[in-house]
Write an enzyme that holds these catalytic residues in place. Structure first.
Site, PDB file in Angstrom:
ATOM      1  N   LYS A 120       0.837  -1.192   0.000  1.00  0.00           N
ATOM      2  CA  LYS A 120       0.000   0.000   0.000  1.00  0.00           C
ATOM      3  C   LYS A 120       0.882   1.256   0.000  1.00  0.00           C
ATOM      4  O   LYS A 120       2.077   1.190   0.255  1.00  0.00           O
ATOM      5  CB  LYS A 120      -0.917  -0.005   1.227  1.00  0.00           C
ATOM      6  CG  LYS A 120      -0.181  -0.054   2.554  1.00  0.00           C
ATOM      7  CD  LYS A 120      -1.128  -0.170   3.718  1.00  0.00           C
ATOM      8  CE  LYS A 120      -0.369  -0.186   5.042  1.00  0.00           C
ATOM      9  NZ  LYS A 120      -1.266  -0.151   6.197  1.00  0.00           N
ATOM     10  N   ARG A 153     -10.537   0.191  14.691  1.00  0.00           N
ATOM     11  CA  ARG A 153     -10.439   0.949  13.443  1.00  0.00           C
ATOM     12  C   ARG A 153     -11.370   0.373  12.388  1.00  0.00           C
ATOM     13  O   ARG A 153     -12.206   1.078  11.836  1.00  0.00           O
ATOM     14  CB  ARG A 153      -8.980   0.940  12.964  1.00  0.00           C
ATOM     15  CG  ARG A 153      -8.732   1.777  11.727  1.00  0.00           C
ATOM     16  CD  ARG A 153      -7.245   1.862  11.387  1.00  0.00           C
ATOM     17  NE  ARG A 153      -6.653   0.569  11.069  1.00  0.00           N
ATOM     18  CZ  ARG A 153      -5.370   0.411  10.730  1.00  0.00           C
ATOM     19  NH1 ARG A 153      -4.565   1.461  10.683  1.00  0.00           N
ATOM     20  NH2 ARG A 153      -4.902  -0.796  10.449  1.00  0.00           N
ATOM     21  N   HIS A 168      -5.467  -7.091  13.324  1.00  0.00           N
ATOM     22  CA  HIS A 168      -4.277  -6.239  13.281  1.00  0.00           C
ATOM     23  C   HIS A 168      -3.873  -5.851  14.694  1.00  0.00           C
ATOM     24  O   HIS A 168      -4.672  -5.348  15.467  1.00  0.00           O
ATOM     25  CB  HIS A 168      -4.549  -4.984  12.458  1.00  0.00           C
ATOM     26  CG  HIS A 168      -3.315  -4.175  12.178  1.00  0.00           C
ATOM     27  ND1 HIS A 168      -2.273  -4.655  11.418  1.00  0.00           N
ATOM     28  CD2 HIS A 168      -2.953  -2.931  12.563  1.00  0.00           C
ATOM     29  CE1 HIS A 168      -1.326  -3.733  11.337  1.00  0.00           C
ATOM     30  NE2 HIS A 168      -1.712  -2.676  12.034  1.00  0.00           N
ATOM     31  N   ARG A 176       1.967 -10.578   7.737  1.00  0.00           N
ATOM     32  CA  ARG A 176       1.897  -9.359   6.931  1.00  0.00           C
ATOM     33  C   ARG A 176       2.947  -8.337   7.377  1.00  0.00           C
ATOM     34  O   ARG A 176       2.602  -7.309   7.975  1.00  0.00           O
ATOM     35  CB  ARG A 176       0.517  -8.707   7.049  1.00  0.00           C
ATOM     36  CG  ARG A 176      -0.673  -9.545   6.669  1.00  0.00           C
ATOM     37  CD  ARG A 176      -1.952  -8.712   6.678  1.00  0.00           C
ATOM     38  NE  ARG A 176      -2.081  -7.903   7.874  1.00  0.00           N
ATOM     39  CZ  ARG A 176      -2.638  -8.310   9.007  1.00  0.00           C
ATOM     40  NH1 ARG A 176      -3.129  -9.542   9.115  1.00  0.00           N
ATOM     41  NH2 ARG A 176      -2.704  -7.510  10.057  1.00  0.00           N
ATOM     42  N   TYR A 216      15.592  30.709   2.586  1.00  0.00           N
ATOM     43  CA  TYR A 216      14.526  31.523   3.161  1.00  0.00           C
ATOM     44  C   TYR A 216      14.777  31.843   4.633  1.00  0.00           C
ATOM     45  O   TYR A 216      15.201  30.979   5.405  1.00  0.00           O
ATOM     46  CB  TYR A 216      13.186  30.791   3.043  1.00  0.00           C
ATOM     47  CG  TYR A 216      12.664  30.650   1.641  1.00  0.00           C
ATOM     48  CD1 TYR A 216      12.225  31.759   0.921  1.00  0.00           C
ATOM     49  CD2 TYR A 216      12.596  29.400   1.036  1.00  0.00           C
ATOM     50  CE1 TYR A 216      11.727  31.616  -0.376  1.00  0.00           C
ATOM     51  CE2 TYR A 216      12.102  29.247  -0.250  1.00  0.00           C
ATOM     52  CZ  TYR A 216      11.669  30.361  -0.942  1.00  0.00           C
ATOM     53  OH  TYR A 216      11.187  30.221  -2.222  1.00  0.00           O
ATOM     54  N   CYS A 276      13.936  23.887   0.877  1.00  0.00           N
ATOM     55  CA  CYS A 276      12.960  24.513  -0.009  1.00  0.00           C
ATOM     56  C   CYS A 276      12.033  23.467  -0.634  1.00  0.00           C
ATOM     57  O   CYS A 276      12.217  22.265  -0.461  1.00  0.00           O
ATOM     58  CB  CYS A 276      13.679  25.284  -1.110  1.00  0.00           C
ATOM     59  SG  CYS A 276      14.888  26.487  -0.512  1.00  0.00           S
ATOM     60  N   MET A 277      11.053  23.945  -1.377  1.00  0.00           N
ATOM     61  CA  MET A 277      10.097  23.039  -2.002  1.00  0.00           C
ATOM     62  C   MET A 277      10.775  22.086  -2.990  1.00  0.00           C
ATOM     63  O   MET A 277      10.459  20.897  -3.014  1.00  0.00           O
ATOM     64  CB  MET A 277       9.006  23.830  -2.725  1.00  0.00           C
ATOM     65  CG  MET A 277       7.978  22.955  -3.419  1.00  0.00           C
ATOM     66  SD  MET A 277       6.717  23.901  -4.318  1.00  0.00           S
ATOM     67  CE  MET A 277       5.762  24.568  -2.959  1.00  0.00           C
ATOM     68  N   ASP A 278      11.708  22.613  -3.802  1.00  0.00           N
ATOM     69  CA  ASP A 278      12.273  21.828  -4.890  1.00  0.00           C
ATOM     70  C   ASP A 278      13.766  21.588  -4.761  1.00  0.00           C
ATOM     71  O   ASP A 278      14.343  20.886  -5.599  1.00  0.00           O
ATOM     72  CB  ASP A 278      12.028  22.547  -6.223  1.00  0.00           C
ATOM     73  CG  ASP A 278      10.586  22.985  -6.363  1.00  0.00           C
ATOM     74  OD1 ASP A 278       9.712  22.103  -6.334  1.00  0.00           O
ATOM     75  OD2 ASP A 278      10.337  24.201  -6.473  1.00  0.00           O
TER      76      ASP A 278
END
Length: 360
Positions: free
Chosen positions: A36, A128, A155, A211, A254, A301-303
């Site tokens: 997943k 859950r 679980h 699992r 920044y 930073c973002m990138d």
């Protein structure tokens, strides 16, 4: 012309297969491998393809119907179990794909098509999903009556904690349900142990699958790491995209959080928090560049992020290692980011190219 990615997740088939072998042997069962969340960030297609070659992998577990369809489209010949409830409209579609379906109510059991295969979901204390034990017995009996009951599972909520008292109680509740279910033509595929359960308990009598999630990818809680020689599967690298000198007294990134005490060679690296590298690691993060461990300078930073490359032989396009299986790991990055390995790995973005290391 193919335009290259700036960041790469290198996957080790040897590490994955080694982890799966160790886990299967300790659990004394085949594995239902969770893939997943894009195989915990590693790449669903890549991990499913690699794991399908392992003799101890019975099948794959996913969290969403779309993930189930993606795994089914890879035609591995291994079963796929959906762990969360589908909508009524999705049930026949998934059944046609051969996806094993979770069932936790009489209404869900009665709505299954005749060719479906179901795994009874039992809530033993996680609170859950699933049916509580007394209801689960009724649901399991209905599924068996329809000839649809293939497995049953629960679980653990605390199997990766030092105190296993509640995990033992969950196991007792689950066994009560299993003991009350009618016999099925084939042995019931009962499964309870996640990675923590495998490391804490080892083989659990009566369980036919296990699992292991994050442990399959090489990570375990500190108090359980000695149980098995697990190895992280992924190494993350990104390219140097710019080189320049920040003069003494100048700030980097920044907010001006970092100021150069002396002239500093700065390497800008093409990865940032939009790719999954945690912004909260600002001021603590390190990377491996030109064979040395160096600090990340200023705010992430973002990138991109900036690294101290003073005195190093670094060129544009050189790889910088963000994490690997030793020396600097996802665990380190998660610690710097005040989070957990799960969040760092599953947050790895689509701009990061996944691939199997050809060197192994």
């Amino acid at each position: 012309m193919t335009l290259a990615a700036r960041a790469h997740a290198h996957l080790s088939e040897a590490a994955l297969h080694g982890n799966l072998t160790h886990l299967s042997r300790r659990a004394a069962t085949p594995l239902l491998l969770p893939v997943k969340a894009n195989a915990y960030g590693h790449g669903l297609r890549e991990i499913v393809t690699l794991a399908a070659r392992h003799p101890d992998v019975w099948g794959f577990a996913v969290a969403t119907p779309r993930e189930a369809a993606q795994v089914a489209a890879l035609h591995t010949g291994r079963p796929t179990l959906l762990l969360t409830p589908p909508t009524p409209a999705e049930v026949p579609v998934l059944a046609d794909l051969g996806v094993r379906l979770p069932v936790a109510s009489l209404a869900e059991a009665d709505a299954l098509p005749a060719h479906a295969r179901a795994h009874l979901k039992v809530d033993t204390g996680m609170n859950r999903l699933g049916a509580r034990p007394e209801e689960a017995i009724l649901v399991g009996a209905r599924l068996a009556e329809h000839g649809l009951l293939e497995g049953a599972y629960t679980h653990f909520a605390t199997a990766d904690e030092p105190d296993l008292s509640f995990a033992h109680e969950q196991l007792r509740r689950f066994r009560t349900v299993l003991d009350a279910l009618p016999a099925t033509p084939q042995p019931l595929l009962a499964h309870a142990a996640n990675g923590g359960g495998i490391l804490s308990f080892g083989a659990l009598p009566g369980m036919r699958l296990a699992r292991p999630g994050l442990t399959s990818y090489g990570f375990a809680p500190p108090h359980l790491r000695a149980a098995l020689p697990l190895r992280p599967v992924m190494t993350l690298t990104a390219q140097v995209t710019h080189l320049h000198t920040a003069h003494a007294g100048e700030t980097v990134s920044y907010g001006g959080l970092w100021r150069a005490p002396d002239d500093t060679r700065v390497a800008t690296v093409g990865i940032g928090y939009a790719d999954g590298y945690p912004r909260n690691a600002t001021g603590r993060a390190h990377v491996l560049i030109a064979g040395e461990r160096r600090p990340v300078l200023g705010r992430i930073c973002m990138d991109q992020l900036m690294v101290d490359a003073t005195g190093l032989n670094v060129q544009l396009g050189d790889p910088v290692t963000l994490w690997t299986d030793h020396d600097l790991t996802v665990t380190d990055v998660a610690t710097w980011g005040d989070t957990i390995e799960y969040e760092v790995l599953t947050g790895l973005g689509e701009r990061v190219e996944r691939g199997v290391d050809s060197g192994e």
